[in-house]
Design a protein around this motif. Structure first.
Motif, PDB file in Angstrom:
ATOM      1  N   TYR A  35       0.805  -1.232   0.000  1.00 31.98           N
ATOM      2  CA  TYR A  35       0.000   0.000   0.000  1.00 31.98           C
ATOM      3  C   TYR A  35       0.836   1.279   0.000  1.00 31.98           C
ATOM      4  N   ILE A  36       2.155   1.188  -0.087  1.00 30.70           N
ATOM      5  CA  ILE A  36       2.981   2.395  -0.055  1.00 30.70           C
ATOM      6  C   ILE A  36       2.849   3.147  -1.374  1.00 30.70           C
ATOM      7  N   PRO A  37       2.594   4.471  -1.342  1.00 26.36           N
ATOM      8  CA  PRO A  37       2.555   5.260  -2.578  1.00 26.36           C
ATOM      9  C   PRO A  37       3.937   5.336  -3.221  1.00 26.36           C
ATOM     10  N   PRO A  38       3.996   5.611  -4.525  1.00 25.74           N
ATOM     11  CA  PRO A  38       5.284   5.595  -5.223  1.00 25.74           C
ATOM     12  C   PRO A  38       6.264   6.653  -4.745  1.00 25.74           C
TER      13      PRO A  38
ATOM     14  N   VAL B  72      -1.852   7.095   7.189  1.00 23.01           N
ATOM     15  CA  VAL B  72      -2.411   8.264   6.505  1.00 23.01           C
ATOM     16  C   VAL B  72      -3.492   7.877   5.509  1.00 23.01           C
ATOM     17  N   GLN B  73      -3.791   6.587   5.391  1.00 21.69           N
ATOM     18  CA  GLN B  73      -4.757   6.119   4.401  1.00 21.69           C
ATOM     19  C   GLN B  73      -6.087   5.703   5.006  1.00 21.69           C
TER      20      GLN B  73
ATOM     21  N   ALA C   1      -9.186   4.621   2.742  1.00 22.16           N
ATOM     22  CA  ALA C   1      -9.555   3.205   2.746  1.00 22.16           C
ATOM     23  C   ALA C   1     -11.031   3.035   3.094  1.00 22.16           C
ATOM     24  N   ARG C   2     -11.513   3.787   4.079  1.00 21.51           N
ATOM     25  CA  ARG C   2     -12.938   3.706   4.417  1.00 21.51           C
ATOM     26  C   ARG C   2     -13.797   4.164   3.234  1.00 21.51           C
TER      27      ARG C   2
ATOM     28  N   PRO D 135      -3.893   4.581  13.277  1.00 18.85           N
ATOM     29  CA  PRO D 135      -5.032   4.034  12.526  1.00 18.85           C
ATOM     30  C   PRO D 135      -4.541   3.238  11.325  1.00 18.85           C
ATOM     31  N   ARG D 136      -4.461   1.910  11.464  1.00 20.67           N
ATOM     32  CA  ARG D 136      -3.774   1.105  10.461  1.00 20.67           C
ATOM     33  C   ARG D 136      -4.601  -0.020   9.863  1.00 20.67           C
TER      34      ARG D 136
END
Length: 312
Positions: free
Chosen positions: A210-213, A266-267, A271-272, A294-295
């Protein structure tokens, strides 16, 4: 250089004991920026001695050649090679699992994700059900095997795209899990993945990439050693693979089934929102990890249109 005795491990006079070696290694690792220098120094000493652990209060005698072997191990860790790659194993919850280069090393914070899946499977067993659990993007198999070993009677399937991960997860399953625990190779983005289980799964759990580029990890152990396939989730926000997990979970889960998915701190809102946008989930919420961040996304599968809810 491997085999070189770092300055912190050099001694003069009488041969030092294990405590002195560990204290010297702790200083070396601390200066190198290792986050848990004493733990790692002690773990490397145990590994060099062929022991599961060592007690420095009553240290064992040191065999010939220990100093050189220990120095070589400390040098590898000083260069930020992951401890788990050096020793070849990691502890996750109640399990000791083999770890190999090329496969993501499970982190302690993911134990919270596993706990949610374990709790749901245990609840179903207590209600007289046989829970079906699918772990997507399984890596070493840590989450899947935690459920399989902690909840007797559960049926667990672990899935990963990587050849290396599938081979390693199968090894770990063979070593610790009950017979019948399956590890299969597949792409979470494949709409035919586990099609035979469509609408029949009670828990879908996942720690997907899930890590952004543009968010390259700063820790060398992660950046330089964990495979990109297990880190970067795709898309500008890193959520392409997690969104694919949501689609797969919506297809696989029975009405009332539980989705548990790890994401970056931070997602949580994104995600929700992604889960709600599918129209397939209710009771969408975020659960904190062991450090309070919040993970983890948790949600329930609603009944598809025209289908009555089954008992929870």
């Amino acid at each position: 250089m491997a085999g070189r005795v770092p300055d912190g491990l050099r001694h003069t006079g009488a041969a030092p004991g294990l405590r002195a070696y560990v204290e010297g290694a702790t200083r070396v690792l601390d200066e190198a920026g290792v986050g848990s220098p004493r733990h790692d120094a002690t773990a490397l000493a145990a590994y060099a001695l062929g022991l599961p652990r060592v007690e420095l209060v009553l240290p064992p005698p040191l065999p010939a050649g220990f100093a050189a072997e220990y120095a070589a191990l400390v040098e590898r860790r000083r260069s930020r090679e992951p401890l788990q790659h050096i020793t070849g194993h990691t502890v996750f919850r109640h399990l000791t699992l083999r770890v190999e280069p090329g496969v993501f090393v499970p982190r302690p914070e993911t134990e919270t994700v596993a706990q949610l899946a374990v709790d749901e499977a245990a609840r179903l067993v207590a209600a007289g059900r046989t829970p079906r659990v699918v772990d997507l993007c399984t890596g070493t198999g840590a989450i899947a095997l935690s459920v399989a070993t902690e909840v007797a009677g559960s049926e667990v399937v672990a899935v990963d795209l990587s050849d290396d991960a599938v081979g390693l997860a199968r090894h770990n399953a063979g070593a610790v899990a009950p017979l019948g625990t399956r590890v299969v190779q597949g792409d979470v983005r494949d709409p035919a993945l586990l099609a035979e289980l469509d609408g029949c799964v009670d828990v879908v759990v996942s720690n997907p990439p899930y890590i952004p580029p543009d968010a390259v990890p700063t820790d060398p152990e992660v950046r330089d050693h964990d495979p990109d396939l297990a880190l970067y989730g795709g898309g500008a926000d890193g959520l392409d693979v997690p969104r694919a997990v949501l689609v797969a979970a919506a297809r696989l889960l029975a009405p009332g089934g539980l989705l548990v998915m790890e994401h970056a701190e931070v997602q949580d809102a994104a995600a929700r929102a992604a889960a709600l946008a599918t129209g397939a989930f209710t009771d969408v919420r975020t659960v904190p990890d062991l450090t309070g961040r919040p993970r983890t996304l948790v949600a329930r599968r609603v009944a598809p249109a025209g289908v009555g809810d089954s008992p929870a």
